[in-house]
Scaffold this active site. Structure first.
Site, PDB file in Angstrom:
ATOM      1  N   HIS A  42      50.570  46.235  42.573  1.00 22.80           N
ATOM      2  CA  HIS A  42      49.948  47.167  41.684  1.00 22.80           C
ATOM      3  C   HIS A  42      49.958  48.642  42.198  1.00 22.80           C
ATOM      4  CE1 HIS A  42      46.152  47.352  44.158  1.00 22.80           C
ATOM      5  NE2 HIS A  42      46.358  46.118  44.529  1.00 22.80           N
ATOM      6  N   ASP A  66      47.395  50.797  40.755  1.00 18.73           N
ATOM      7  CA  ASP A  66      46.220  51.579  40.696  1.00 18.73           C
ATOM      8  C   ASP A  66      45.442  51.240  42.234  1.00 18.73           C
ATOM      9  OD1 ASP A  66      45.979  48.538  40.249  1.00 18.73           O
ATOM     10  OD2 ASP A  66      43.920  48.889  39.685  1.00 18.73           O
ATOM     11  N   ASP A  97      47.416  49.256  50.080  1.00 15.59           N
ATOM     12  CA  ASP A  97      46.949  48.508  49.142  1.00 15.59           C
ATOM     13  C   ASP A  97      47.160  49.371  47.656  1.00 15.59           C
ATOM     14  OD1 ASP A  97      45.510  46.707  47.369  1.00 15.59           O
ATOM     15  OD2 ASP A  97      43.435  47.588  47.916  1.00 15.59           O
ATOM     16  N   GLU A 103      44.725  46.233  38.833  1.00 17.13           N
ATOM     17  CA  GLU A 103      44.237  45.161  39.620  1.00 17.13           C
ATOM     18  C   GLU A 103      42.938  45.238  40.090  1.00 17.13           C
ATOM     19  OE1 GLU A 103      43.509  42.894  43.484  1.00 17.13           O
ATOM     20  OE2 GLU A 103      43.979  45.127  42.997  1.00 17.13           O
ATOM     21  N   GLU A 104      42.655  46.673  40.365  1.00 15.68           N
ATOM     22  CA  GLU A 104      41.319  46.908  41.176  1.00 15.68           C
ATOM     23  C   GLU A 104      40.117  46.710  39.986  1.00 15.68           C
ATOM     24  OE1 GLU A 104      41.080  46.931  44.034  1.00 15.68           O
ATOM     25  OE2 GLU A 104      42.907  47.866  44.901  1.00 15.68           O
ATOM     26  N   ASP A 145      50.030  41.667  48.272  1.00 14.84           N
ATOM     27  CA  ASP A 145      48.883  42.283  48.307  1.00 14.84           C
ATOM     28  C   ASP A 145      47.761  41.782  48.909  1.00 14.84           C
ATOM     29  OD1 ASP A 145      47.129  44.273  47.432  1.00 14.84           O
ATOM     30  OD2 ASP A 145      46.544  43.122  45.569  1.00 14.84           O
ATOM     31  N   HIS A 148      40.761  49.512  50.992  1.00 15.78           N
ATOM     32  CA  HIS A 148      39.331  50.117  50.292  1.00 15.78           C
ATOM     33  C   HIS A 148      38.519  50.933  51.344  1.00 15.78           C
ATOM     34  CE1 HIS A 148      39.312  46.891  47.031  1.00 15.78           C
ATOM     35  NE2 HIS A 148      40.356  47.422  47.151  1.00 15.78           N
TER      36      HIS A 148
END
Length: 463
Positions: free
Chosen positions: A83, A85, A114, A148-149, A172, A436
């Site tokens: 992903h 995003d 990520d 995805e997030e 991921d 994150h």
């Protein structure tokens, strides 16, 4: 020339491509025409597809939701699902979060680990296969997700229009291989309160927790009634007796009781201290009289309390593949004549959701408590003997020289969103999980190592 040498030749181009996508802020925004998740996710999708075209791949953009680079021929295809995003950057960065600056062999920026760096590594792994003209019997798709997030709605869109891959992986998560992910349920347990508590202290509201899938670190109860000074003393005595951090303060005509815990992820609630359940434990000691709210509090004190495995509730499940069920009380909200707890219960991979819900409902019989707002993700589980697992184990061990132990987790990865794939990398054992976090980075050596592993994995699955 072998694959690894070809990947080494592509190293500089890989780094530049990672820099390009990291420099685009791709946090979800308001949807626009052709931009279902906002301008940033659409812009980074276009960028990744442009890079793919430059590398010589066929590309498809599925209405701004999701896109892919494809190589090879055949009815079936192997997928690498990543992903583009990202979560918001937050504070505390020593280097700009969207500059993709390189310092001491690390590319810094939101999404480097990520998941922009790893999906670019997979793309360049496929590029190495293409450049060497290695024979494949299946098509290969490197799929670029954009949501995805915040819900994975883009994969849902994809699966409505495309058949599933026959095998594949998502870069991921972490190495070696995540072959088992528990089933995840989130739901509210709700009771309508026809009568208030008439004696002692009158509870006006209870509020605690931030999300069902997190152990609540704070809970607050507002009440009035009997002596505030007496309640403050009761809170001190209770804290001294139990070790719980409970405080009572006077606020105008009200008394505010505060419960402090320790946050943890809902997949491992045993690592936290649940402020909501500790508040319930204290409230049960107060003179509230006979009332429906007290019945609700007493019920959850009796059948949950400090437990995180569902034993007293009668929903204890366990298997050797993924361990014990986890039971987390994530949030509480009581105002007016209604109270609800939001639960996150994760069950072992060899069980079905009915193995959880049937005994759960049985325990609720006659209480007036109902389940509402149920969401469910099925477990993901590939037996250790499954061909996909065997291939990825072989590749990992050959490329790293280390044993490819299989991992079972309570969380859910991107692999749950698409059939026939598992989570495979990119974080190597012993390396920090910076997803994150402020100052997220990927080491360039690890980026290249991932590209080599993914090249071999793609080839072994599609040859």
């Amino acid at each position: 020339m072998d694959l690894n040498k070809k990947v080494d030749e592509l190293k500089d181009s890989l780094i530049k491509s990672v820099e390009k996508v990291v420099k685009i802020k791709s946090v979800q925004e308001e949807p626009k025409d052709g931009m279902p998740f906002g301008e940033g996710p659409r812009k980074v999708l276009d960028c990744a597809l442009d890079i793919s075209k430059e590398l010589g791949f066929k590309t498809v953009n599925m209405d701004g939701y999701i896109g892919y680079a494809e190589y090879g021929h055949g009815d079936d295809y192997v997928a690498v699902l990543g992903h583009l995003d990202v979560v918001p950057e937050g504070d505390g960065w020593k280097y700009p979060p969207y500059a993709a600056e390189i310092h001491e062999g690390k590319i810094y920026g939101r999404g480097t680990l990520d998941d922009k760096g790893p999906i670019m590594a997979a793309l360049y792994g496929l590029k190495a296969i293409k450049d060497l003209n290695m024979p494949l019997s299946k098509r290969v798709r490197v799929i670029f997700g954009t949501n995805e997030e915040t819900g994975s709605k883009e994969v849902e869109y994809y699966m409505k229009k495309e058949k599933a891959p026959v095998s594949g992986f998502t870069p991921d998560a972490e190495y070696p291989i995540i072959y088992a992910e528990k089933g995840i349920t989130i739901f509210d347990v709700v009771k309508d309160l026809k009568e208030g508590c008439q004696k002692g202290y009158n509870i006006k509201s209870i509020k605690g927790g931030t999300a069902p899938n997190a152990v609540p670190a704070y809970c607050e109860c507002i009440m009035d009634g009997d002596s505030a000074e007496e309640l403050k003393k009761l809170a001190v005595d209770f804290s001294n007796k139990t070790g719980f951090d409970i405080k009572a303060e006077i606020s105008g005509k009200d008394i505010v009781v505060k419960s402090y815990g320790f946050a943890a992820h809902g997949s491992s609630p045993e690592r936290g201290k649940n402020a909501v359940m500790r508040m319930f434990a204290f409230l049960a000691t107060l003179p509230l009289g006979n009332c429906e709210l007290k019945d609700y509090i007493d019920f959850f004190n009796k059948y949950v309390g400090e437990e995180t495995d569902g034993k007293s509730f009668g929903v204890y499940l366990e298997d050797k593949e993924s361990g014990k069920l986890t039971f987390n009380v994530g949030c509480v909200e009581m105002k007016g004549n209604r109270i609800k707890l939001s639960l996150n219960v994760r069950y072992p991979v060899t069980h079905k959701v009915e193995d959880l819900i049937n005994p759960f409902n049985k325990k609720l019989e006659g209480t007036g408590i109902n389940i509402e707002n149920m969401t469910h993700q099925k477990p993901l589980y590939f037996p250790a003997s499954h061909p996909l697992i065997k291939v990825l184990q072989k590749v990992y061990e050959e490329q790293t020289g280390k044993k490819a132990d299989l991992l079972a987790i309570g969380g859910g990865t991107y692999a749950k969103e698409m059939p026939n794939i598992v989570a495979f990398g990119p974080i190597f054992p012993g390396k920090p999980d910076l997803d994150h976090q402020a100052n997220e980075y990927i080491e360039i050596d690890d980026l290249v190592a991932n590209a080599k592993i993914y090249a071999h994995a793609i080839y072994e699955l599609a040859k």
